[in-house]
Design a protein around this motif. Structure first.
Motif, PDB file in Angstrom:
ATOM      1  N   MET A  53       0.834  -1.194   0.000  1.00 28.49           N
ATOM      2  CA  MET A  53       0.000   0.000   0.000  1.00 28.49           C
ATOM      3  C   MET A  53       0.874   1.250   0.000  1.00 28.49           C
ATOM      4  N   THR A  54       0.451   2.252  -0.771  1.00 32.70           N
ATOM      5  CA  THR A  54       1.185   3.497  -0.807  1.00 32.70           C
ATOM      6  C   THR A  54       0.856   4.335   0.423  1.00 32.70           C
ATOM      7  N   ALA A  55       1.708   5.379   0.634  1.00 33.91           N
ATOM      8  CA  ALA A  55       1.496   6.251   1.792  1.00 33.91           C
ATOM      9  C   ALA A  55       0.150   6.964   1.697  1.00 33.91           C
ATOM     10  N   GLU A  56      -0.248   7.318   0.475  1.00 38.62           N
ATOM     11  CA  GLU A  56      -1.521   8.019   0.302  1.00 38.62           C
ATOM     12  C   GLU A  56      -2.706   7.110   0.616  1.00 38.62           C
ATOM     13  N   ILE A 114      -2.662   4.497   2.593  1.00 38.94           N
ATOM     14  CA  ILE A 114      -2.671   4.267   4.041  1.00 38.94           C
ATOM     15  C   ILE A 114      -3.307   5.450   4.760  1.00 38.94           C
ATOM     16  N   LYS A 115      -2.976   6.652   4.303  1.00 35.13           N
ATOM     17  CA  LYS A 115      -3.552   7.859   4.909  1.00 35.13           C
ATOM     18  C   LYS A 115      -5.064   7.895   4.717  1.00 35.13           C
ATOM     19  N   LYS A 116      -5.517   7.545   3.509  1.00 40.44           N
ATOM     20  CA  LYS A 116      -6.959   7.515   3.245  1.00 40.44           C
ATOM     21  C   LYS A 116      -7.651   6.455   4.094  1.00 40.44           C
ATOM     22  N   SER A 117      -7.000   5.304   4.246  1.00 40.99           N
ATOM     23  CA  SER A 117      -7.579   4.235   5.051  1.00 40.99           C
ATOM     24  C   SER A 117      -7.727   4.661   6.514  1.00 40.99           C
ATOM     25  N   LYS A 118      -6.715   5.349   7.040  1.00 36.83           N
ATOM     26  CA  LYS A 118      -6.790   5.825   8.422  1.00 36.83           C
ATOM     27  C   LYS A 118      -7.887   6.872   8.578  1.00 36.83           C
ATOM     28  N   ALA A 119      -7.975   7.781   7.602  1.00 36.29           N
ATOM     29  CA  ALA A 119      -9.012   8.816   7.659  1.00 36.29           C
ATOM     30  C   ALA A 119     -10.406   8.194   7.599  1.00 36.29           C
TER      31      ALA A 119
END
Length: 216
Positions: free
Chosen positions: A1-4, A6-11
């Motif tokens: 998974m890309t950093a973006e 992962i960020k979307k998943s956390k959000a």
């Protein structure tokens, strides 16, 4: 998974957990008004918020939501169900103790529920890992048995081929034509059997890897 991603998943996870808190606390407040309409005691309404925190701790991913929900539950009870209503002040001298007790009870109950949920998830994960390990060991044993079987099956024609070839090399000139032709035929038959077996093994490997499309 890309950093973006992962960020979307956390959000998305935070948004989902926040929505759960909002829905459950709103439902507890509405149920509290129903309790009040039936003139039930404040302790019954307090239990609604404690249950709400329990539900939130089960359906959210982080313990922080349990803590926040405990605080918000106390504030909602104070604002909607203590005199004077729709105010954060409380005239009854015993209410501060009630608020503290309600917060501690809700937080402890929610923490225990969250811990139980985590332990359950860990137990399920360990069970899956053990099942996968057992399946892998079973597959490896099956492979080993198959290799032993294949080795045994290959040894017979190879022995025949090498024996016939040795006969031709050592005394082929002394054999009559029909005997040589029989040896040639045996060598050819055993060779074709080996080729067919190796091709079948290659097909089986391709099927297992998913690289062969079967037309059933």
């Amino acid at each position: 998974m890309t950093a973006e991603s992962i960020k979307k998943s956390k959000a998305l996870s935070v948004f989902k957990d926040s929505a759960v808190c909002l829905v459950v606390l709103t439902a507890a407040t509405l149920a509290g008004y129903a309790f009040k309409a039936f003139q039930l005691a404040d302790a019954d309404i307090i239990m609604l918020y404690i249950i709400a925190v329990l539900v939130i701790s089960i359906f959210t991913s982080k313990i922080q939501f349990c803590l926040i929900s405990s605080v918000v539950g106390v504030v909602l009870f104070n604002y909607f169900f203590t005199y004077p209503e729709f105010s954060l002040s409380a005239q009854d001298a015993g209410y501060p103790v009630t608020f503290v007790t309600m917060f501690i009870t809700a937080f402890i109950a929610g923490t225990l529920a969250n811990k139980l949920k985590r332990n359950t998830l860990i137990a399920e994960q360990n069970a899956r890992e053990k099942e996968e390990a057992a399946l892998l060991a079973q597959n490896e044993q099956l492979r080993a048995n198959m290799l032993r079987s294949i080795s045994h099956d290959l040894r017979t024609p190879l022995t025949s081929i090498s024996g016939n070839a040795s006969t031709l090399l050592s005394g082929g000139d002394t054999l009559d034509e029909s005997a040589r032709q029989q040896i040639y035929t045996d060598i050819y038959s055993e060779s074709m059997w080996l080729i067919e077996m190796v091709e079948n093994l290659l097909y089986a490997t391709r099927i297992e890897d998913g690289t062969m499309q079967l037309n059933i």
